[in-house]
Design an enzyme around this catalytic site. Structure first.
Site, short mmCIF file in Angstrom:
data_model
loop_
_atom_site.label_atom_id
_atom_site.label_comp_id
_atom_site.label_asym_id
_atom_site.label_seq_id
_atom_site.Cartn_x
_atom_site.Cartn_y
_atom_site.Cartn_z
N TYR A 108 -1.65 -1.21 10.47
CA TYR A 108 -1.93 -1.53 9.00
C TYR A 108 -0.98 -1.05 8.32
O TYR A 108 0.02 -1.76 7.41
CB TYR A 108 -3.35 -0.51 8.45
CG TYR A 108 -3.94 -0.68 6.89
CD1 TYR A 108 -4.08 -1.67 6.16
CD2 TYR A 108 -3.07 0.37 6.02
CE1 TYR A 108 -4.73 -2.06 5.26
CE2 TYR A 108 -3.65 -0.12 4.36
CZ TYR A 108 -4.58 -0.55 4.16
OH TYR A 108 -3.65 -1.18 2.37
N SER B 255 0.68 -1.01 -0.28
CA SER B 255 -0.11 0.07 0.23
C SER B 255 0.98 1.24 0.15
O SER B 255 2.26 1.07 0.67
CB SER B 255 -1.01 -0.52 1.13
OG SER B 255 -1.99 1.41 1.19
P1 NAD Z 1 -11.17 -6.64 -0.70
O1 NAD Z 1 -11.83 -5.80 0.88
O2 NAD Z 1 -11.99 -5.59 -1.26
O3 NAD Z 1 -10.43 -7.75 -0.41
C1 NAD Z 1 -10.35 -8.35 0.59
C2 NAD Z 1 -9.92 -9.74 0.04
O4 NAD Z 1 -8.98 -10.60 0.79
C3 NAD Z 1 -10.94 -10.17 -0.18
O5 NAD Z 1 -11.45 -11.18 -0.89
C4 NAD Z 1 -11.25 -10.77 1.17
O6 NAD Z 1 -12.51 -12.00 1.30
C5 NAD Z 1 -10.21 -11.59 1.64
N1 NAD Z 1 -9.84 -11.74 2.78
C6 NAD Z 1 -9.94 -10.55 4.66
N2 NAD Z 1 -9.83 -11.60 5.26
C7 NAD Z 1 -9.65 -12.50 5.42
C8 NAD Z 1 -9.15 -13.66 5.69
N3 NAD Z 1 -8.45 -13.68 7.20
N4 NAD Z 1 -8.69 -14.68 4.87
C9 NAD Z 1 -8.77 -14.92 3.03
N5 NAD Z 1 -9.35 -13.67 2.84
C10 NAD Z 1 -9.14 -12.68 3.18
O7 NAD Z 1 -10.16 -5.22 -0.13
P2 NAD Z 1 -9.42 -4.88 -0.93
O8 NAD Z 1 -9.77 -3.19 -1.35
O9 NAD Z 1 -9.03 -5.52 -2.54
O10 NAD Z 1 -8.10 -5.14 -0.80
C11 NAD Z 1 -6.64 -5.76 -1.37
C12 NAD Z 1 -5.38 -5.70 -1.04
O11 NAD Z 1 -5.12 -4.16 -1.46
C13 NAD Z 1 -5.28 -5.67 0.87
O12 NAD Z 1 -4.01 -6.68 1.03
C14 NAD Z 1 -5.46 -4.03 0.74
O13 NAD Z 1 -4.71 -3.61 1.72
C15 NAD Z 1 -5.05 -3.52 -0.79
N6 NAD Z 1 -5.07 -2.55 -0.48
C16 NAD Z 1 -6.28 -1.47 -0.81
C17 NAD Z 1 -6.51 -0.32 -1.28
C18 NAD Z 1 -7.42 0.25 -1.25
O14 NAD Z 1 -7.98 1.80 -1.62
N7 NAD Z 1 -8.56 -0.02 -2.19
C19 NAD Z 1 -5.04 0.13 -1.15
C20 NAD Z 1 -3.70 0.17 -1.26
C21 NAD Z 1 -3.81 -1.71 -0.73
#
Ligand code: NAD
Length: 262
Positions: free
Chosen positions: A157, A144
């Site tokens: 985080y 991130s």
């Molecule tokens: P999201 O909530 O859409 O997806 C998260 C995924 O992780 C889902 O498939 C969920 O089921 C899975 N998950 C959560 N807990 C779990 C567990 N205990 N075991 C197995 N699977 C689990 O979120 P996203 O935004 O797509 O996030 C994906 C990654 O990107 C994360 O690591 C997040 O930190 C990172 N990220 C997101 C953003 C943003 O702005 N959305 C920015 C930077 C980084």
């Protein structure tokens, strides 16, 4: 050259958001994909089938709760058992919790560190041993902008994401002489359920519309004032798996609309 064709790719947390976009893109590029994550089983099966149908490649779903190290290791072992090997590992699963340090619940700290950081150690441990047998592999850790800079109220985080950037560098160095690379991708704001929760909380806390809260949240950090798209992140992940991507290792690649340029 597309090097994911006929490769086996595991994408953790791929039932939603960024992980789902990466799983879909890799399948369309010809990879055999293993999906993982939480959600409604019927909806997950529908998505899995739709991706397999569209891509004409094999797409599997393996459940695992990545808050548990044993589940994370088992997920990779099952991938190897089903597909014969693992070539690409995308550590993407993640959660968020927002609160100042004195009020941060212990249990949420443990969960964020377990899912956003420790699970990547457990999956990498099993995957690297298998990749080393063939001397080729790609690990992509979805970190991130918070892997590079901090924001208030996100202690767990930010700690986990800085940690995964460190893990990325170590995995890269240990395998630098082989064709196994490990890189982090550092997205800015992406419109996914993880961020929607923060927008809704802000709208309620500040008595504003969801639209106004969205504009405020994105504009505060991201000079582009636009979300980064999951599909663009998937293209970057695909590049890191290409032959040219083989020269990139140990890096933390920002795709953040200018967030960390400030
Ligand atoms: P999201 O909530 O859409 O997806 C998260 C995924 O992780 C889902 O498939 C969920 O089921 C899975 N998950 C959560 N807990 C779990 C567990 N205990 N075991 C197995 N699977 C689990 O979120 P996203 O935004 O797509 O996030 C994906 C990654 O990107 C994360 O690591 C997040 O930190 C990172 N990220 C997101 C953003 C943003 O702005 N959305 C920015 C930077 C980084």
């Amino acid at each position: 050259m597309n090097t994911v064709e006929n490769k086996v790719a595991l994408v953790t947390g791929s039932t939603s958001g960024i992980g789902l976009a990466i799983a879909r893109r890799f399948a369309l590029a010809g990879a055999e994909v293993v999906m993982n994550g939480f959600g409604n089983p019927a909806e997950i099966e529908q998505t899995r089938e739709a991706i397999a149908e569209q891509s004409k490649t094999r797409v599997h779903f393996v459940p695992a709760d990545l808050s548990k190290g044993s589940d994370a290791q088992m997920l990779v072992k099952q991938t190897i058992a089903i597909c014969g090997r693992i070539d690409v590992l995308v550590n993407n699963a993640g959660i968020q919790h927002v609160a100042p340090v004195p009020e941060f619940p212990d249990e949420r700290w443990d969960a964020v560190i377990a899912i956003n950081l420790s699970s990547a150690f457990h999956t990498s441990k099993i995957a690297l041993a298998d990749m080393q047998l063939r001397g080729w592999g790609r690990i992509i850790n979805i970190a991130s902008a918070h892997g590079l800079v901090a924001s208030a109220n996100k202690s767990a985080y930010v700690a986990a994401k800085h940690g995964i950037v460190g893990l990325t560098k170590v995995s890269a160095l240990e395998n630098a002489r082989s064709n196994i690379t490990c890189n982090a991708i550092c997205p800015g704001w992406v419109d996914t359920p993880l961020v929607r929760k923060q927008i809704e909380a802000r709208a309620v806390a500040q008595s504003m519309t969801v639209d106004a809260a969205t504009k405020q949240l994105v504009g505060e950090k991201q000079p582009s004032e636009r979300f980064v798209s999951p599909e663009h992140l998937a293209e970057l992940a695909l590049f890191l798996c290409s032959e040219a991507g083989g020269s990139v290792t140990g890096s933390a690649y920002s795709m953040d609309g200018g967030w960390t340029a400030q």
